[in-house]
Design a protein around this motif. Structure first.
Motif, PDB file in Angstrom:
ATOM      1  N   THR A  56       0.838  -1.196   0.000  1.00 17.81           N
ATOM      2  CA  THR A  56       0.000   0.000   0.000  1.00 17.81           C
ATOM      3  C   THR A  56       0.875   1.249   0.000  1.00 17.81           C
ATOM      4  OG1 THR A  56      -1.677  -1.186   1.253  1.00 17.81           O
ATOM      5  CG2 THR A  56      -1.798   1.198   1.312  1.00 17.81           C
ATOM      6  N   PRO A  57       0.513   2.252  -0.797  1.00 15.58           N
ATOM      7  CA  PRO A  57       1.314   3.468  -0.781  1.00 15.58           C
ATOM      8  C   PRO A  57       1.216   4.188   0.556  1.00 15.58           C
ATOM      9  CG  PRO A  57      -0.659   3.760  -2.113  1.00 15.58           C
ATOM     10  CD  PRO A  57      -0.612   2.323  -1.722  1.00 15.58           C
ATOM     11  N   ASN A  58       2.188   5.031   0.820  1.00 17.71           N
ATOM     12  CA  ASN A  58       2.186   5.831   2.037  1.00 17.71           C
ATOM     13  C   ASN A  58       0.890   6.654   2.107  1.00 17.71           C
ATOM     14  OD1 ASN A  58       2.608   8.094   3.794  1.00 17.71           O
ATOM     15  ND2 ASN A  58       4.777   7.544   3.803  1.00 17.71           N
ATOM     16  N   LEU A  59       0.187   6.546   3.222  1.00 19.17           N
ATOM     17  CA  LEU A  59      -1.117   7.213   3.325  1.00 19.17           C
ATOM     18  C   LEU A  59      -1.009   8.734   3.329  1.00 19.17           C
ATOM     19  CD1 LEU A  59      -3.039   4.964   5.871  1.00 19.17           C
ATOM     20  CD2 LEU A  59      -3.179   4.979   3.381  1.00 19.17           C
ATOM     21  N   LYS A  60       0.165   9.250   3.619  1.00 24.07           N
ATOM     22  CA  LYS A  60       0.338  10.711   3.526  1.00 24.07           C
ATOM     23  C   LYS A  60       0.442  11.133   2.053  1.00 24.07           C
ATOM     24  CE  LYS A  60       1.045  12.204   7.859  1.00 24.07           C
ATOM     25  NZ  LYS A  60       0.092  13.086   8.487  1.00 24.07           N
ATOM     26  N   ASP A  61       1.041  10.257   1.243  1.00 22.63           N
ATOM     27  CA  ASP A  61       1.231  10.590  -0.170  1.00 22.63           C
ATOM     28  C   ASP A  61      -0.053  10.362  -0.971  1.00 22.63           C
ATOM     29  OD1 ASP A  61       3.872  11.078   0.344  1.00 22.63           O
ATOM     30  OD2 ASP A  61       4.530   9.069  -0.227  1.00 22.63           O
ATOM     31  N   GLU A  62      -0.712   9.236  -0.705  1.00 21.48           N
ATOM     32  CA  GLU A  62      -1.891   8.867  -1.502  1.00 21.48           C
ATOM     33  C   GLU A  62      -2.972   8.373  -0.557  1.00 21.48           C
ATOM     34  OE1 GLU A  62      -1.047   6.286  -4.838  1.00 21.48           O
ATOM     35  OE2 GLU A  62       1.037   6.906  -4.746  1.00 21.48           O
ATOM     36  N   TYR A  63      -3.885   9.251  -0.236  1.00 22.54           N
ATOM     37  CA  TYR A  63      -4.904   8.886   0.732  1.00 22.54           C
ATOM     38  C   TYR A  63      -6.279   8.812   0.064  1.00 22.54           C
ATOM     39  CZ  TYR A  63      -5.455  13.947   0.705  1.00 22.54           C
ATOM     40  OH  TYR A  63      -5.619  15.253   0.318  1.00 22.54           O
ATOM     41  N   HIS A  64      -7.157   8.066   0.692  1.00 18.80           N
ATOM     42  CA  HIS A  64      -8.564   8.067   0.329  1.00 18.80           C
ATOM     43  C   HIS A  64      -9.284   8.972   1.321  1.00 18.80           C
ATOM     44  CE1 HIS A  64      -8.286   4.349  -2.157  1.00 18.80           C
ATOM     45  NE2 HIS A  64      -7.317   4.084  -1.316  1.00 18.80           N
ATOM     46  N   VAL A  65     -10.412   9.509   0.907  1.00 18.62           N
ATOM     47  CA  VAL A  65     -11.245  10.258   1.848  1.00 18.62           C
ATOM     48  C   VAL A  65     -12.611   9.571   1.903  1.00 18.62           C
ATOM     49  CG1 VAL A  65     -12.340  12.442   2.412  1.00 18.62           C
ATOM     50  CG2 VAL A  65     -10.072  12.422   1.369  1.00 18.62           C
ATOM     51  N   ILE A  66     -12.928   9.070   3.095  1.00 17.15           N
ATOM     52  CA  ILE A  66     -14.231   8.436   3.308  1.00 17.15           C
ATOM     53  C   ILE A  66     -15.184   9.489   3.854  1.00 17.15           C
ATOM     54  CG2 ILE A  66     -15.472   6.595   4.514  1.00 17.15           C
ATOM     55  CD1 ILE A  66     -13.237   5.675   2.603  1.00 17.15           C
ATOM     56  N   GLU A  67     -16.371   9.579   3.271  1.00 14.30           N
ATOM     57  CA  GLU A  67     -17.370  10.521   3.777  1.00 14.30           C
ATOM     58  C   GLU A  67     -18.560   9.740   4.297  1.00 14.30           C
ATOM     59  OE1 GLU A  67     -17.529  13.210   0.177  1.00 14.30           O
ATOM     60  OE2 GLU A  67     -17.788  14.630   1.808  1.00 14.30           O
ATOM     61  N   GLU A  68     -19.032  10.128   5.478  1.00 15.47           N
ATOM     62  CA  GLU A  68     -20.196   9.462   6.058  1.00 15.47           C
ATOM     63  C   GLU A  68     -21.197  10.501   6.534  1.00 15.47           C
ATOM     64  OE1 GLU A  68     -20.004   6.223   8.926  1.00 15.47           O
ATOM     65  OE2 GLU A  68     -17.931   5.899   8.259  1.00 15.47           O
ATOM     66  N   LYS A  69     -22.489  10.143   6.346  1.00 18.89           N
ATOM     67  CA  LYS A  69     -23.544  11.032   6.833  1.00 18.89           C
ATOM     68  C   LYS A  69     -23.910  10.620   8.255  1.00 18.89           C
ATOM     69  CE  LYS A  69     -27.887  12.968   5.166  1.00 18.89           C
ATOM     70  NZ  LYS A  69     -29.002  12.763   4.223  1.00 18.89           N
ATOM     71  N   PHE A  70     -23.837  11.549   9.179  1.00 21.09           N
ATOM     72  CA  PHE A  70     -24.115  11.248  10.578  1.00 21.09           C
ATOM     73  C   PHE A  70     -25.570  11.587  10.918  1.00 21.09           C
ATOM     74  CE2 PHE A  70     -20.074  10.461  13.070  1.00 21.09           C
ATOM     75  CZ  PHE A  70     -19.393   9.996  11.968  1.00 21.09           C
ATOM     76  N   ASP A  71     -25.961  11.254  12.172  1.00 18.17           N
ATOM     77  CA  ASP A  71     -27.343  11.458  12.595  1.00 18.17           C
ATOM     78  C   ASP A  71     -27.764  12.922  12.548  1.00 18.17           C
ATOM     79  OD1 ASP A  71     -27.643   8.795  12.950  1.00 18.17           O
ATOM     80  OD2 ASP A  71     -27.290   8.822  15.130  1.00 18.17           O
ATOM     81  N   ASP A  72     -26.791  13.847  12.633  1.00 17.66           N
ATOM     82  CA  ASP A  72     -27.137  15.274  12.564  1.00 17.66           C
ATOM     83  C   ASP A  72     -27.398  15.725  11.129  1.00 17.66           C
ATOM     84  OD1 ASP A  72     -24.664  15.373  11.406  1.00 17.66           O
ATOM     85  OD2 ASP A  72     -23.696  16.526  13.011  1.00 17.66           O
TER      86      ASP A  72
END
Ligand SMILES: Cc1cc2nc3c(=O)[nH]c(=O)nc-3n(C[C@H](O)[C@H](O)[C@H](O)COP(=O)(O)OP(=O)(O)OC[C@H]3O[C@@H](n4cnc5c(N)ncnc54)[C@H](O)[C@@H]3O)c2cc1C
Length: 133
Positions: A56-72
Motif C-alpha cells: 500500500t502506498p504511504n497514506l500521507k502521499d496517496e490517501y482516500h477520503v471516506i465521507e459518512e452522513k451522521f445522525d445530525d
C-alpha cells in the motif's frame, strides 16, 4: 512507438479494457507505478497482505477520503492519513486483483441505476451506469 491508448494502472479495471482493445488491434500502453512480482514472491499470509501495508502506498502521499452522513444530517470526511484505514491495496503489476479472495457480491438491476432509483446525495458524484443489468 506511437500508441492508440494509454492506460494508467494495470489492475482489474484496466486489464479487461487493455485486453479488449489489444484484441481489436489497438496499440495499448499501460503505465504501472508498482514493481513486477511473480507467484514465488508471495506467501499464503492474509494478515500480511490484507491487514499490513506491504503493498500500500504511504497514506500521507496517496490517501482516500471516506465521507459518512451522521445522525445530525451532516457529512463528515475521514482522510485515511488520519484514520490509518489503509484499505486492501496492491500497488504492483496486476494491482489488487493479485490478492483477490474470490467472493463476488451479486449485482441487482438497481445497482446500475443508483441515481435514478435512490436520488442524488448532496455533494455526491453518483450516476446511473450507461448499461443495464
Ligand atoms: C487481499 C484482498 C482481497 C480481496 N478480495 C476481494 C474479493 O474477494 N472480492 C472482491 O470483489 N474484491 C476483492 N478485493 C478487492 C479487489 O481486488 C479490488 O477491488 C480490485 O482489484 C480493484 O481493481 P482496480 O483496477 O480498481 O484497482 P487496482 O487493482 O488497485 O489497480 C490499480 C493499479 O493502478 C496502479 N496505479 C495507481 N496509481 C498509479 C499511478 N499514478 N501511475 C501508475 N500506476 C498507478 C496501482 O499500482 C495498481 O496496480 C480484494 C483485495 C485485496 C487486496
Amino acid at each position: 512507438m506511437i500508441y492508440d491508448v494509454c492506460i494508467i494502472g494495470s489492475g482489474a479495471g484496466a486489464g479487461p479494457i487493455a485486453y479488449t482493445l489489444a484484441k481489436e488491434g489497438k496499440k495499448v500502453l499501460i503505465l504501472e507505478k508498482g514493481d513486477i512480482y511473480s507467484e514465488k514472491d508471495f506467501s499464503k499470509d492474509e494478515i500480511a497482505y490484507a491487514r499490513r501495508d506491504i503493498f500500500t502506498p504511504n497514506l500521507k502521499d496517496e490517501y482516500h477520503v471516506i465521507e459518512e452522513k451522521f445522525d445530525d444530517g451532516k457529512w463528515y470526511k475521514f482522510p485515511t492519513y488520519e484514520t490509518g484505514w489503509s484499505f486492501w491495496n496492491g500497488n504492483f503489476l496486476g494491482g489488487s486483483s493479485n490478492f483477490m479472495s474470490g467472493y463476488f457480491h451479486r449485482l441487482k438491476p438497481n445497482d446500475f441505476k443508483l441515481k435514478s432509483t435512490y436520488g442524488k446525495y448532496a455533494n455526491s458524484n453518483v450516476e446511473d451506469w450507461p448499461i443495464t443489468y
